[in-house]
Motif scaffolding. Structure first.
Motif, PDB file in Angstrom:
ATOM      1  N   LYS A   1       0.843  -1.194   0.000  1.00 48.92           N
ATOM      2  CA  LYS A   1       0.000   0.000   0.000  1.00 48.92           C
ATOM      3  C   LYS A   1       0.877   1.242   0.000  1.00 48.92           C
ATOM      4  O   LYS A   1       1.937   1.241   0.616  1.00 48.92           O
ATOM      5  N   LYS A   2       0.383   2.279  -0.629  1.00 49.08           N
ATOM      6  CA  LYS A   2       1.134   3.527  -0.568  1.00 49.08           C
ATOM      7  C   LYS A   2       0.993   4.162   0.827  1.00 49.08           C
ATOM      8  O   LYS A   2       0.026   3.886   1.541  1.00 49.08           O
ATOM      9  N   ILE A   3       1.972   4.992   1.163  1.00 52.07           N
ATOM     10  CA  ILE A   3       1.949   5.637   2.480  1.00 52.07           C
ATOM     11  C   ILE A   3       0.637   6.392   2.694  1.00 52.07           C
ATOM     12  O   ILE A   3       0.036   6.337   3.763  1.00 52.07           O
ATOM     13  N   TYR A   4       0.175   7.100   1.640  1.00 49.90           N
ATOM     14  CA  TYR A   4      -1.062   7.861   1.843  1.00 49.90           C
ATOM     15  C   TYR A   4      -2.251   6.943   2.100  1.00 49.90           C
ATOM     16  O   TYR A   4      -3.209   7.335   2.769  1.00 49.90           O
ATOM     17  N   GLU A   5      -2.184   5.693   1.617  1.00 45.54           N
ATOM     18  CA  GLU A   5      -3.261   4.734   1.927  1.00 45.54           C
ATOM     19  C   GLU A   5      -3.177   4.261   3.378  1.00 45.54           C
ATOM     20  O   GLU A   5      -4.200   4.016   4.018  1.00 45.54           O
ATOM     21  N   HIS A   6      -1.962   4.145   3.869  1.00 45.09           N
ATOM     22  CA  HIS A   6      -1.808   3.828   5.298  1.00 45.09           C
ATOM     23  C   HIS A   6      -2.387   4.963   6.150  1.00 45.09           C
ATOM     24  O   HIS A   6      -3.065   4.723   7.144  1.00 45.09           O
ATOM     25  N   VAL A   7      -2.071   6.202   5.739  1.00 47.64           N
ATOM     26  CA  VAL A   7      -2.621   7.337   6.480  1.00 47.64           C
ATOM     27  C   VAL A   7      -4.155   7.321   6.375  1.00 47.64           C
ATOM     28  O   VAL A   7      -4.860   7.568   7.363  1.00 47.64           O
ATOM     29  N   ALA A   8      -4.660   6.994   5.193  1.00 43.78           N
ATOM     30  CA  ALA A   8      -6.114   6.914   5.007  1.00 43.78           C
ATOM     31  C   ALA A   8      -6.723   5.884   5.968  1.00 43.78           C
ATOM     32  O   ALA A   8      -7.789   6.123   6.556  1.00 43.78           O
ATOM     33  N   ASP A   9      -6.046   4.750   6.131  1.00 42.27           N
ATOM     34  CA  ASP A   9      -6.524   3.748   7.089  1.00 42.27           C
ATOM     35  C   ASP A   9      -6.624   4.334   8.500  1.00 42.27           C
ATOM     36  O   ASP A   9      -7.599   4.103   9.216  1.00 42.27           O
ATOM     37  N   LEU A  10      -5.584   5.080   8.863  1.00 38.26           N
ATOM     38  CA  LEU A  10      -5.566   5.741  10.183  1.00 38.26           C
ATOM     39  C   LEU A  10      -6.754   6.687  10.337  1.00 38.26           C
ATOM     40  O   LEU A  10      -7.417   6.714  11.375  1.00 38.26           O
ATOM     41  N   VAL A  11      -6.990   7.468   9.296  1.00 44.66           N
ATOM     42  CA  VAL A  11      -8.083   8.444   9.328  1.00 44.66           C
ATOM     43  C   VAL A  11      -9.428   7.726   9.483  1.00 44.66           C
ATOM     44  O   VAL A  11     -10.274   8.139  10.294  1.00 44.66           O
TER      45      VAL A  11
END
Lengths: 310, 310
Positions: free
Chosen positions: A181-191
């Protein structure tokens, strides 16, 4: 919940845009600068007073047709305490006109430091700024988001976490691929995870995301991944994003995103498109016409894609 | 170059620490609060004036034995324009005493927005803050670092880019593994690349890095990866990092890192260790004793590891 109120404002004005109140000296009409910078109270105060007059006229001209404004704090902080005074007065004035105020501050810190920022931007103290939602930088992880969420729940506020920004070099960190997963997708998961417990009547959470209009495919993917997160969408207009790009940030319900434009609206009177019809004394009218054009541009595209909220 | 001047200060004071000027109301002695908060100018102004008195006494007590101070802007911004005035006056006062001033602001933005922040913190205008170096958040990529570097080169300033922070949830994003490297190592690569052209006589670049003292092995790895970057090291003391952990951030030349402590120094008079010997009127003397203890703690550990700069 603040996110429901934002959506109410959007539906009432039939407008999915937010106006970036990002004043710069080169946008300010000459006659305002002459009057304000000529005062003897110091340069920074003169600039701050120029910005405040400019912002108030813009707000007067726009508040009945747009749901929200987004002052970017850097343009104020640049001028120190006087600039910050202009920021807080701009926020208060916009709120007094019924606008939702999104503070683009991109703060990100932990523990008592995060609490300090949060107390100012999302607090309910006499000294707190009249910002309703702010942008947050997630690089420090959950610790750097949680303190803000606590204040949001307590004081009816909200946040937009930077997920995928509109600038070219957002790929440097945000697009790196980790565990498939891209980093921004990891951040999206967090959100998604942090926002789950904070969903309003509208079905949207007060934990939103910043997703640029300049990377359409990324936006489409994120839209599917973060169904309950409202997107704050930079990159439309001056940065090259089109209504079609921005439309990718909306859900099928015709909601889910608020699209920002700053220079294209507030300095419209200087643009090749408007400068023949508006002189500098009419900057606020030019802004209104540009805002209507943007509203219609986005609405038409959403209609075409059958993403209709009203 | 500012990084050479920082090192000069370190060598002159034989001290590798930086004092975090992070005032909070609970640290301020009662007699100061009573005098300042009782004024009729409003609560925020009273707090700001309390902080300024507190900071100035601390600076007077510390400037001859420490090389630098690091005000964290959140604790000032919390109180709005008055707070920011206190921040700028604190910076100016510290600089007037010969201290290097590191603004812990963690700003991160692009284009004209980054330029606005940079003009305030790293500018040479009459309205610019007296900060010599600031911390920067890299989540937006190269675009969000370059504008600051330009001003650093022009105005003899510097930056510390967040690489690996000291908080527990720094692992959420920073420790994700992409292409065989952790995200913070990718950021470290960026820092090395951006800093290469800006190395001073000391052999260090004005593009430094924030590397926490709480993850010793990560720090050791980063130290090898970023030989010419000075590290700003949070996490010592109150956050659990020891001198041994911090020493991992130093090069063999006995330089390369400046270790921060905030509460442990500025609120030392309230700590179990010092409160029996110092009353609140002696907060600045307690801070001096705590600062000397920290200096010696780090120096002893560096000597043990044969990382000796003088």
């Amino acid at each position: 919940m603040i996110i429901d109120k934002l959506i109410e404002n959007v539906v009432r004005s039939k407008n999915h845009s937010v106006i970036g109140l990002d004043p710069r000296l080169e946008y300010i009409p000459q006659y305002i600068k002459e009057e304000e910078l000529g005062s003897t109270d110091g340069y920074a105060k003169g600039v701050a007073n120029s910005f405040l007059r400019f912002n108030k006229e813009l707000i007067d001209s726009l508040y009945d047709i747009v749901p929200a404004v987004k002052p970017q704090i850097a343009f104020y902080e640049q001028y120190g305490p006087e600039g910050l005074r202009c920021f807080t007065e701009t926020c208060s004035y916009a709120r007094s006109k019924g606008l939702i105020v999104i503070g683009d501050v991109k703060r990100g810190d932990i523990g008592s430091t995060a609490e300090g920022y949060s107390d100012f931007f999302l607090g309910a103290k006499e000294y707190s700024a009249a910002t309703d939602l702010i942008t947050i930088n997630p690089y420090l992880g959950t610790d750097s988001i949680a303190p803000f969420i606590k204040d949001c729940a307590q004081n009816n506020k909200g946040i937009f976490v930077l997920v995928k920004t509109s600038n070219k070099s957002s790929i440097d960190i945000q697009d790196l691929m980790a565990d498939g997963k891209k980093i921004y997708e990891h951040v999206a998961d967090l959100v998604v995870e942090l926002g789950r417990a904070h969903v309003g009547n509208s079905g949207y959470s007060f934990v939103g995301a910043v997703v640029g209009a300049t990377f359409k495919q990324d936006a489409e993917k994120l839209r599917r991944q973060m169904k309950q997160s409202y997107f704050l969408v930079p990159g439309y207009g001056a940065q090259g994003g089109t209504a079609q790009d921005a439309a990718a940030c909306f859900n099928k319900d015709g909601l889910g995103a608020i699209v920002n434009s700053s220079r294209g609206i507030i300095a419209a009177y200087q643009s090749s498109e408007f400068k023949d019809r508006f002189n500098e004394g009419q900057f606020a009218e030019a802004a209104r016409e540009a805002a209507i054009k943007m509203r219609d541009d986005i609405n038409q595209e959403l209609q075409k894609q059958r993403k209709i909220a009203w």
